[in-house]
Design a protein around this motif. Structure first.
Motif, PDB file in Angstrom:
ATOM      1  N   PHE A  20       0.830  -1.206   0.000  1.00 14.54           N
ATOM      2  CA  PHE A  20       0.000   0.000   0.000  1.00 14.54           C
ATOM      3  C   PHE A  20       0.866   1.258   0.000  1.00 14.54           C
ATOM      4  O   PHE A  20       0.613   2.214  -0.758  1.00 14.54           O
ATOM      5  CB  PHE A  20      -0.924  -0.012   1.222  1.00 14.54           C
ATOM      6  N   THR A  21       1.916   1.264   0.840  1.00 12.44           N
ATOM      7  CA  THR A  21       2.790   2.438   0.953  1.00 12.44           C
ATOM      8  C   THR A  21       3.502   2.725  -0.358  1.00 12.44           C
ATOM      9  O   THR A  21       3.779   3.884  -0.687  1.00 12.44           O
ATOM     10  CB  THR A  21       3.822   2.217   2.077  1.00 12.44           C
ATOM     11  N   GLY A  38      -0.516   6.263  -7.360  1.00 12.29           N
ATOM     12  CA  GLY A  38      -0.580   5.195  -8.350  1.00 12.29           C
ATOM     13  C   GLY A  38       0.761   4.525  -8.555  1.00 12.29           C
ATOM     14  O   GLY A  38       1.455   4.186  -7.596  1.00 12.29           O
ATOM     15  N   TYR A  87      -0.761  11.902   3.566  1.00 10.65           N
ATOM     16  CA  TYR A  87      -0.115  11.348   2.383  1.00 10.65           C
ATOM     17  C   TYR A  87      -1.146  11.278   1.266  1.00 10.65           C
ATOM     18  O   TYR A  87      -2.350  11.397   1.497  1.00 10.65           O
ATOM     19  CB  TYR A  87       0.467   9.961   2.669  1.00 10.65           C
ATOM     20  N   SER A  88      -0.668  11.093   0.060  1.00 11.25           N
ATOM     21  CA  SER A  88      -1.560  11.019  -1.101  1.00 11.25           C
ATOM     22  C   SER A  88      -1.221   9.791  -1.924  1.00 11.25           C
ATOM     23  O   SER A  88      -0.061   9.354  -1.980  1.00 11.25           O
ATOM     24  CB  SER A  88      -1.417  12.272  -1.974  1.00 11.25           C
ATOM     25  N   GLY A  89      -2.232   9.244  -2.571  1.00  8.93           N
ATOM     26  CA  GLY A  89      -2.010   8.139  -3.491  1.00  8.93           C
ATOM     27  C   GLY A  89      -1.420   8.647  -4.790  1.00  8.93           C
ATOM     28  O   GLY A  89      -1.880   9.656  -5.325  1.00  8.93           O
ATOM     29  N   PHE A 113       2.381   2.749  -3.197  1.00  4.75           N
ATOM     30  CA  PHE A 113       1.512   3.497  -4.109  1.00  4.75           C
ATOM     31  C   PHE A 113       1.165   4.885  -3.561  1.00  4.75           C
ATOM     32  O   PHE A 113       0.221   5.513  -4.030  1.00  4.75           O
ATOM     33  CB  PHE A 113       0.225   2.715  -4.371  1.00  4.75           C
ATOM     34  N   THR A 114       1.934   5.342  -2.561  1.00  8.39           N
ATOM     35  CA  THR A 114       1.685   6.656  -1.966  1.00  8.39           C
ATOM     36  C   THR A 114       2.963   7.487  -1.990  1.00  8.39           C
ATOM     37  O   THR A 114       4.036   6.984  -2.342  1.00  8.39           O
ATOM     38  CB  THR A 114       1.208   6.517  -0.504  1.00  8.39           C
ATOM     39  N   ASP A 115       2.835   8.757  -1.590  1.00 12.28           N
ATOM     40  CA  ASP A 115       4.009   9.625  -1.475  1.00 12.28           C
ATOM     41  C   ASP A 115       4.462   9.721  -0.017  1.00 12.28           C
ATOM     42  O   ASP A 115       4.921  10.760   0.442  1.00 12.28           O
ATOM     43  CB  ASP A 115       3.712  11.016  -2.031  1.00 12.28           C
ATOM     44  N   TYR A 116       4.304   8.636   0.713  1.00 13.68           N
ATOM     45  CA  TYR A 116       4.684   8.570   2.140  1.00 13.68           C
ATOM     46  C   TYR A 116       6.121   9.066   2.307  1.00 13.68           C
ATOM     47  O   TYR A 116       7.049   8.572   1.699  1.00 13.68           O
ATOM     48  CB  TYR A 116       4.588   7.117   2.602  1.00 13.68           C
ATOM     49  N   GLY A 147       7.838   5.970   0.590  1.00 12.91           N
ATOM     50  CA  GLY A 147       7.074   5.369  -0.488  1.00 12.91           C
ATOM     51  C   GLY A 147       7.973   4.776  -1.551  1.00 12.91           C
ATOM     52  O   GLY A 147       7.726   3.680  -2.059  1.00 12.91           O
TER      53      GLY A 147
END
Length: 289
Positions: free
Chosen positions: A24-25, A44, A40-42, A27-30, A258
């Motif tokens: 999951f992480t 893709g 954080y935002s997804g 696919f995010t800007d963690y 991420g």
């Protein structure tokens, strides 16, 4: 089924949940901001496209593959030699060598890496002192292994092979003691030398076990991190920065968590491919899983 449920639940919590969070992480800007704000935002597949377009990643991957091949080849070949040596020793010496191997294998890799680092230190390192006593390489007292790419690789290679040989040697020796002696005797009666007996008889019986320890060594050496980080920290520069070190620096030094998760997912997929290759070969050879 109900009796297995508690173990299955624990397995899901400690294994599947972290893997799911890792994917999951990726696919995010963690990042570092997320650690403090939770925001954080997804994004893709942006992390993966950036990763696959990064020259540093491909160089690190190539470095990892080359180093893994060198470590696996060294540890397996030396392990095979030690395994065969154990079959030729008397009982007392065999027990002594086995105990020494088990003690070396039981050493925590962090502790052994720190001791190894001390042994190769310039100025007071035991290895530099021994090389100086040989009087072949000149004055080696100030030789800094970690600051030379080739020497850093040599010291790390020696450390990892030293740690890997006991498991490989003991595992192969357990399989080698099960080789039917009548086959070996028949080959000797037919005029085969000891090398030919080992190649044609012993190795044929060792193939499944040898494949097992090889694929395990590939997985372990491909993911090696502690030894490299404690000996050279991926240096000098990025000369010894394999994928493990590259992932750590990306996620926990640059706080691009991420991106680090994406590297871990790609690494896992590569290792799954190797595992699938191993299982396929087992099935083709008719061995039980």
């Amino acid at each position: 089924m109900w009796l297995l449920s508690p173990a299955g639940l624990v397995l899901a919590v400690v294994t599947l949940a972290p893997i799911g969070f890792l994917v999951f992480t990726s696919f995010t800007d963690y990042n570092q901001r997320t650690l403090f704000t939770g925001v954080y935002s997804g994004v893709g597949f942006a992390q993966y496209s950036e990763l696959l377009g990064s020259g540093a990643f491909w160089v690190s991957l190539l470095r990892t593959v080359i180093f893994t091949v060198a470590m696996v080849a060294g540890s397996v070949l030396i392990g095979m030699g030690v395994s065969h040596l154990l079959t030729r020793l008397g009982r007392a010496w065999r027990y002594t060598v086995t105990v020494v191997l088990i003690v070396a294998w039981a050493m925590p890799n962090v502790a052994s890496s720190l001791v190894w680092n001390w042994m190769f230190q310039p100025g007071y390192g035991v290895i530099n002192w021994l090389l100086g006593q040989l009087r072949i390489f000149g004055d080696t007292a100030g030789l800094n292994w970690a600051q030379d790419p080739a020497l850093a690789y040599v010291s790390i290679w020696l450390l990892i092979v030293w740690q890997a040989v006991p498991f490989i040697a003991l595992t192969l020796n357990a399989a080698e003691t099960q080789v039917p002696p009548e086959y070996q005797e028949a080959a000797r009666l037919d005029g085969a030398g000891e090398l030919a007996v080992y190649r044609m008889i012993t190795l044929q019986h060792l193939r499944p076990t040898l494949l097992l320890v090889t694929i395990l060594s590939v997985i372990w050496d491909y993911n090696v991190f502690n030894q490299i980080w404690l000996v050279s920290r991926g240096g000098p520069g990025d000369a010894t920065s394999t994928l493990g070190v590259f992932t750590y620096k990306t996620a926990f030094v640059g706080f691009r968590i991420g991106q680090g998760a994406a590297i871990s997912v790609v690494t896992t997929l590569l290792l799954l491919g190797l595992t699938a290759f191993y299982i396929r070969n087992l099935l083709k050879s008719g061995e039980d899983l």
